[in-house]
Design an enzyme around this catalytic site. Structure first.
Site, PDB file in Angstrom:
ATOM      1  N   ASP A   1     -26.733  41.100  -0.096  1.00  0.00           N
ATOM      2  CA  ASP A   1     -27.811  41.513  -1.002  1.00  0.00           C
ATOM      3  C   ASP A   1     -28.569  42.680  -0.394  1.00  0.00           C
ATOM      4  O   ASP A   1     -29.370  43.324  -1.063  1.00  0.00           O
ATOM      5  CB  ASP A   1     -28.769  40.333  -1.249  1.00  0.00           C
ATOM      6  CG  ASP A   1     -29.803  40.657  -2.321  1.00  0.00           C
ATOM      7  OD1 ASP A   1     -29.394  41.147  -3.402  1.00  0.00           O
ATOM      8  OD2 ASP A   1     -31.005  40.444  -2.085  1.00  0.00           O
TER       9      ASP A   1
ATOM     10  N   HIS B   1     -30.598  44.006  -3.349  1.00  0.00           N
ATOM     11  CA  HIS B   1     -31.880  43.404  -2.985  1.00  0.00           C
ATOM     12  C   HIS B   1     -32.533  42.693  -4.172  1.00  0.00           C
ATOM     13  O   HIS B   1     -33.689  42.962  -4.517  1.00  0.00           O
ATOM     14  CB  HIS B   1     -32.821  44.474  -2.408  1.00  0.00           C
ATOM     15  CG  HIS B   1     -33.719  43.922  -1.343  1.00  0.00           C
ATOM     16  ND1 HIS B   1     -33.884  44.494  -0.116  1.00  0.00           N
ATOM     17  CD2 HIS B   1     -34.491  42.819  -1.334  1.00  0.00           C
ATOM     18  CE1 HIS B   1     -34.726  43.790   0.604  1.00  0.00           C
ATOM     19  NE2 HIS B   1     -35.113  42.755  -0.119  1.00  0.00           N
ATOM     20  N   GLN B   2     -31.789  41.800  -4.775  1.00  0.00           N
ATOM     21  CA  GLN B   2     -32.292  41.093  -5.953  1.00  0.00           C
ATOM     22  C   GLN B   2     -32.454  39.594  -5.718  1.00  0.00           C
ATOM     23  O   GLN B   2     -32.760  38.848  -6.648  1.00  0.00           O
ATOM     24  CB  GLN B   2     -31.367  41.311  -7.159  1.00  0.00           C
ATOM     25  CG  GLN B   2     -30.005  40.610  -7.040  1.00  0.00           C
ATOM     26  CD  GLN B   2     -29.215  40.634  -8.333  1.00  0.00           C
ATOM     27  OE1 GLN B   2     -28.597  41.628  -8.663  1.00  0.00           O
ATOM     28  NE2 GLN B   2     -29.202  39.522  -9.071  1.00  0.00           N
ATOM     29  N   ALA B   3     -32.254  39.154  -4.459  1.00  0.00           N
ATOM     30  CA  ALA B   3     -32.288  37.709  -4.208  1.00  0.00           C
ATOM     31  C   ALA B   3     -33.634  37.099  -4.613  1.00  0.00           C
ATOM     32  O   ALA B   3     -33.705  35.962  -5.061  1.00  0.00           O
ATOM     33  CB  ALA B   3     -31.980  37.424  -2.745  1.00  0.00           C
TER      34      ALA B   3
ATOM     35  N   GLU C   1     -30.652  51.096   3.047  1.00  0.00           N
ATOM     36  CA  GLU C   1     -30.682  50.984   1.579  1.00  0.00           C
ATOM     37  C   GLU C   1     -31.868  51.754   0.977  1.00  0.00           C
ATOM     38  O   GLU C   1     -31.864  52.073  -0.211  1.00  0.00           O
ATOM     39  CB  GLU C   1     -30.724  49.512   1.149  1.00  0.00           C
ATOM     40  CG  GLU C   1     -31.989  48.790   1.556  1.00  0.00           C
ATOM     41  CD  GLU C   1     -31.995  47.309   1.175  1.00  0.00           C
ATOM     42  OE1 GLU C   1     -30.928  46.688   1.101  1.00  0.00           O
ATOM     43  OE2 GLU C   1     -33.103  46.786   0.953  1.00  0.00           O
TER      44      GLU C   1
ATOM     45  N   ARG D   1     -32.037  41.179   5.858  1.00  0.00           N
ATOM     46  CA  ARG D   1     -32.260  42.622   5.961  1.00  0.00           C
ATOM     47  C   ARG D   1     -30.957  43.262   6.433  1.00  0.00           C
ATOM     48  O   ARG D   1     -30.266  42.706   7.306  1.00  0.00           O
ATOM     49  CB  ARG D   1     -33.384  42.948   6.959  1.00  0.00           C
ATOM     50  CG  ARG D   1     -34.789  42.663   6.455  1.00  0.00           C
ATOM     51  CD  ARG D   1     -35.229  43.594   5.316  1.00  0.00           C
ATOM     52  NE  ARG D   1     -36.584  43.318   4.865  1.00  0.00           N
ATOM     53  CZ  ARG D   1     -36.907  42.502   3.865  1.00  0.00           C
ATOM     54  NH1 ARG D   1     -35.963  41.865   3.196  1.00  0.00           N
ATOM     55  NH2 ARG D   1     -38.169  42.328   3.515  1.00  0.00           N
TER      56      ARG D   1
HETATM   57  N1  LIG Z   1     -33.237  39.631  -0.282  1.00  0.00           N
HETATM   58  C1  LIG Z   1     -34.453  39.309  -0.669  1.00  0.00           C
HETATM   59  O1  LIG Z   1     -34.815  39.481  -1.836  1.00  0.00           O
HETATM   60  C2  LIG Z   1     -35.422  38.696   0.329  1.00  0.00           C
HETATM   61  C3  LIG Z   1     -36.574  38.061  -0.150  1.00  0.00           C
HETATM   62  C4  LIG Z   1     -37.457  37.473   0.760  1.00  0.00           C
HETATM   63  C5  LIG Z   1     -37.178  37.515   2.122  1.00  0.00           C
HETATM   64  N2  LIG Z   1     -36.059  38.150   2.562  1.00  0.00           N
HETATM   65  C6  LIG Z   1     -35.753  38.176   4.006  1.00  0.00           C
HETATM   66  O2  LIG Z   1     -35.565  36.849   4.447  1.00  0.00           O
HETATM   67  C7  LIG Z   1     -36.108  36.731   5.757  1.00  0.00           C
HETATM   68  C8  LIG Z   1     -36.452  35.277   6.020  1.00  0.00           C
HETATM   69  O3  LIG Z   1     -37.529  34.905   5.182  1.00  0.00           O
HETATM   70  P1  LIG Z   1     -38.282  33.519   5.387  1.00  0.00           P
HETATM   71  O4  LIG Z   1     -39.314  33.451   4.324  1.00  0.00           O
HETATM   72  O5  LIG Z   1     -37.305  32.397   5.527  1.00  0.00           O
HETATM   73  O6  LIG Z   1     -38.969  33.784   6.803  1.00  0.00           O
HETATM   74  P2  LIG Z   1     -39.560  32.698   7.800  1.00  0.00           P
HETATM   75  O7  LIG Z   1     -40.532  33.428   8.659  1.00  0.00           O
HETATM   76  O8  LIG Z   1     -40.025  31.485   7.067  1.00  0.00           O
HETATM   77  O9  LIG Z   1     -38.276  32.271   8.668  1.00  0.00           O
HETATM   78  C9  LIG Z   1     -37.628  33.136   9.550  1.00  0.00           C
HETATM   79  C10 LIG Z   1     -37.006  32.267  10.639  1.00  0.00           C
HETATM   80  O10 LIG Z   1     -36.201  33.118  11.452  1.00  0.00           O
HETATM   81  C11 LIG Z   1     -36.375  32.658  12.780  1.00  0.00           C
HETATM   82  N3  LIG Z   1     -35.986  33.684  13.736  1.00  0.00           N
HETATM   83  C12 LIG Z   1     -36.735  34.720  14.210  1.00  0.00           C
HETATM   84  N4  LIG Z   1     -36.015  35.413  15.102  1.00  0.00           N
HETATM   85  C13 LIG Z   1     -34.805  34.804  15.195  1.00  0.00           C
HETATM   86  C14 LIG Z   1     -33.633  35.038  15.954  1.00  0.00           C
HETATM   87  N5  LIG Z   1     -33.555  36.051  16.843  1.00  0.00           N
HETATM   88  N6  LIG Z   1     -32.565  34.221  15.768  1.00  0.00           N
HETATM   89  C15 LIG Z   1     -32.638  33.180  14.900  1.00  0.00           C
HETATM   90  N7  LIG Z   1     -33.731  32.900  14.164  1.00  0.00           N
HETATM   91  C16 LIG Z   1     -34.785  33.701  14.314  1.00  0.00           C
HETATM   92  C17 LIG Z   1     -37.837  32.254  12.892  1.00  0.00           C
HETATM   93  O11 LIG Z   1     -38.068  31.389  13.993  1.00  0.00           O
HETATM   94  C18 LIG Z   1     -38.028  31.575  11.539  1.00  0.00           C
HETATM   95  O12 LIG Z   1     -37.749  30.187  11.622  1.00  0.00           O
HETATM   96  C19 LIG Z   1     -37.322  37.687   5.732  1.00  0.00           C
HETATM   97  O13 LIG Z   1     -37.622  38.147   7.035  1.00  0.00           O
HETATM   98  C20 LIG Z   1     -36.855  38.808   4.852  1.00  0.00           C
HETATM   99  O14 LIG Z   1     -36.300  39.821   5.665  1.00  0.00           O
HETATM  100  C21 LIG Z   1     -35.176  38.730   1.702  1.00  0.00           C
END
Ligand SMILES: NC(=O)c1ccc[n+]([C@@H]2O[C@H](COP(=O)([O-])OP(=O)(O)OC[C@H]3O[C@@H](n4cnc5c(N)ncnc54)[C@H](O)[C@@H]3O)[C@@H](O)[C@H]2O)c1
Length: 330
Positions: free
Chosen positions: A259, A296-298, A264, A235
């Protein structure tokens, strides 16, 4: 169950139409191109549920309007839910469901694509070759093999990225409050400071919370190697953009791949090729030769879209039947 879909594009119809027609899911879908906000919330009146995406406005006033119109369920067709006011959702009796982990590999693969595009100057090289310029000046990159990756957040996507980095022959460091047992023997967990000081590639994969907001700021950037590659597919709010731009001006970072970027919303997923940009940050970032930005296309692979559609419809069905809600966020 009647579901009002906000902010939809052609590709959403393709994956959701098939499932909506399946009696197993028993629901009707109304697709809206308009995104969810205070002005458009009333368009959902008469429906049972609303389906929204990462750039929707799910703040308290919007949720209040949805609730007044009879909406009882908010189906987020994404993993992140930082744009949803969960306290307000509870107050207005709206159940919030999401799609966790629809395809972590889709996002992780894009993170590595950005890292390599920035590191090996792929976008710049492409433009040069298009201009019949076959000189290599300005395109020098570094081997990832034998270097160190730092993964911040080792949930589903971070773990997939750790595996990719391991496959590249990198030493993989990780930072998270919780150790991911599937990564045992593959990564070494360290404190965030050590990760930032040591890693040649830093990739952010934690959610945006009040704790992680601007985790990459002027102070933490100072800790990082001048030659580091920084990637954010999580994000935009994780990085203080002003501090990043200042650092880039001071010739910090071998490469930056984004991304997502701050603020945004209002711009993401829209075509401004014949218009004025709302957010001046992108052209500034794009002016640096070592920065690559995608919008935001990942998540955007066929596998991921299919998976998002299936899990969203399963969430809707479970809600309609009063079954256990495995993907509820509270
Ligand atoms: N760009 C994209 O298209 C796209 C798509 C999907 C998800 N995302 C982003 O990716 C992020 C991660 O997704 P995910 O499915 O792996 O989530 P997830 O919940 O499986 O993993 C998130 C991890 O972050 C850790 N975390 C939380 N707070 C933290 C901190 N302060 N420091 C370090 N680690 C911390 C959690 O313990 C967890 O292990 C989502 O929150 C979303 O914002 C982006």
């Amino acid at each position: 169950m009647k579901i009002i879909f906000y902010g939809t594009r052609e590709y959403d119809h393709y994956y959701f139409d098939v499932l909506a027609a399946d009696p197993e899911y028993g629901c009707g879908i109304k697709f809206l191109t308009a995104n969810l906000d205070a002005d458009t919330a009333t368009l959902a009146h008469g429906g049972d549920a609303v389906c929204a995406f990462v750039n929707a406005d799910c703040s308290a006033p919007v949720l209040e309007k949805l609730a007044h119109g009879g909406i009882r369920c908010l189906l987020m067709r994404c993993a992140g839910y930082n744009n949803v006011d969960l306290a307000a959702a509870k107050q207005y009796g709206i159940t919030v469901l999401r799609v966790p982990g629809y395809s972590p590999e889709a996002v992780a693969e894009h993170a590595m694509a950005l890292a390599q595009a920035a590191n090996r100057r792929i976008c710049k090289a492409y433009i040069k070759v298009r201009n019949n310029n076959f000189a290599l000046d300005g395109l020098l990159g570094s081997n990832l093999y034998g270097s160190t990756a730092g993964i911040v957040g080792t949930g589903r996507i971070g773990a997939a990225m750790a595996r990719i980095c391991h496959g590249y022959g990198m030493t993989v460091l990780a930072y998270d409050q919780y150790k991911n047992p599937t990564l045992e023997g593959l990564v070494r967990y360290v404190e965030l400071d050590e990760l930032l000081r040591t890693a040649d590639l830093v990739s952010l994969h934690c959610p945006l919370t009040s704790e992680t907001h601007h985790m990459i700021n002027a102070d933490t950037i100072k800790m990082m190697r001048d030659s580091a590659v920084l990637v954010n597919t999580s994000r935009g709010g994780l990085i203080d953009t002003r501090a990043l731009i200042d650092a880039l001006r001071a010739r910090k970072f071998a490469g930056v791949g984004l991304d997502v970027y701050e603020d945004e919303n209002g711009q993401v997923f829209e075509d401004f090729s014949d218009d004025v940009l709302k957010n001046e940050v992108v052209p500034i970032l794009m002016s640096f030769p070592n920065v690559v930005v995608t919008s935001h296309q990942a998540f955007f692979t066929r596998t991921a879209l299919q998976s998002i559609a299936i899990v969203t419809m399963e969430n809707a069905r479970a809600f309609a039947r009063g079954e256990k809600l495995v993907n509820e966020v509270k």
